[in-house]
Write an enzyme that holds these catalytic residues in place. Structure first.
Site, short mmCIF file in Angstrom:
data_model
loop_
_atom_site.label_atom_id
_atom_site.label_comp_id
_atom_site.label_asym_id
_atom_site.label_seq_id
_atom_site.Cartn_x
_atom_site.Cartn_y
_atom_site.Cartn_z
N ALA A 170 -3.71 7.97 -5.09
CA ALA A 170 -2.31 7.55 -5.19
C ALA A 170 -2.32 6.08 -5.61
CB ALA A 170 -1.60 7.73 -3.86
N ALA A 185 0.84 -1.20 0.00
CA ALA A 185 0.00 0.00 0.00
C ALA A 185 0.88 1.25 0.00
CB ALA A 185 -0.91 -0.01 1.22
N ASN A 186 0.30 2.41 0.15
CA ASN A 186 1.07 3.65 0.26
C ASN A 186 0.42 4.57 1.28
OD1 ASN A 186 -0.73 5.67 -1.15
ND2 ASN A 186 -0.55 4.11 -2.75
N ARG A 187 1.04 5.70 1.55
CA ARG A 187 0.64 6.55 2.67
C ARG A 187 -0.45 7.57 2.35
NH1 ARG A 187 4.00 5.63 6.80
NH2 ARG A 187 6.11 4.87 6.30
N SER A 188 -1.08 7.47 1.19
CA SER A 188 -2.13 8.44 0.88
C SER A 188 -3.26 8.35 1.90
CB SER A 188 -2.69 8.17 -0.52
OG SER A 188 -3.86 8.93 -0.72
#
Ligand code: C5P
Length: 223
Positions: free
Chosen positions: A95, A29-32
């Site tokens: 994102a 995943a990512n930090r958005s």
């Protein structure tokens, strides 16, 4: 009561991260946070647009008056966006993960002789895909560009590469606290060559200004 400026318009907005499964229990995943995309959806709805918000997993309430479609992967996000067309406005604030994993059908085990190698393949580019000339292309397509340096130069190039009409570029270098934070500084770069800096604003205020600019764009186009 005066009609709202975006009444009769359909706006499609993406927001949040995507989750790309590694196996049934793990993902990349990512930090958005989804704060900016959700705020844009809320502001467009406040101006009377019918809004479809296609969102990856976020810890945010659904914005009032918005149809939310919850997705996890980039592939699901693209499919949900296509299913929501036609739209007059597309704002790509998500994102989206650049790569997906060739996911295992069963949980990967650590007793299998060393760490597994994750085979990655490239995800579809949702913004480029919906920007491409087609009878279904939304009249106004807006991308976001997160950069840590040379923001405007990279964003101009990104707008051309993606084929979108406007790009909203923001500085996500760690010192700015943009990721997960409540404030943002952005540059709005348009196909007509106009560029504006909107500095040190709440993400909700960036969203209000963007919705106003979108509404002005359609008002001017009518004349
Ligand atoms: O190329 P980059 O990821 O920096 O571009 C960011 C812009 O493209 C954002 O508007 C984002 O929502 C969109 N995007 C997309 N699909 C992807 C990658 C990015 O819609 N696979």
């Amino acid at each position: 009561e005066a009609p709202k400026p975006l009444a009769s318009r359909h706006a499609l907005v993406t927001s949040g991260p995507t989750y790309e499964p590694i196996d049934p229990v793990r993902y990349i995943a990512n930090r958005s946070s989804g704060k900016q995309g959700h705020a844009v959806a809320a502001s467009l709805a406040a101006l009377g647009a019918r809004v479809t918000l296609v969102s990856g997993p976020v810890r945010l309430p659904d914005p009032p008056g918005v149809d939310v479609v919850a997705v996890e992967t980039a592939a699901e996000m693209l499919a949900a966006c296509r299913a929501a067309l036609p739209a007059d406005i597309f704002v790509a604030a998500a994102a989206v993960a650049d790569w997906r994993v060739e996911a295992a059908g069963q949980k990967l085990k650590k007793d299998g002789g060393g760490p597994p190698t994750l085979a990655l393949s490239e995800n579809p580019d949702i913004l480029a895909s919906l920007s491409a000339p087609s009878p279904d292309r939304p009249a106004l397509v807006i991308g976001f560009a997160a950069e840590t340096n040379d923001i405007v130069a990279y964003a101009r190039a990104k707008r051309l590469r993606k084929g979108c009409d406007w790009i909203v570029a923001n500085d996500v270098s760690p010192a700015t606290g943009t990721f997960g934070g409540d404030r943002n500084s952005v540059y709005v770069i348009r196909a007509d060559g106009t560029e504006e800096a909107w500095e040190n604003l709440a993400k909700t205020e960036v969203a209000r200004r963007l919705a106003d600019a979108i509404s002005n764009h359609f008002e001017t186009g009518k004349k």
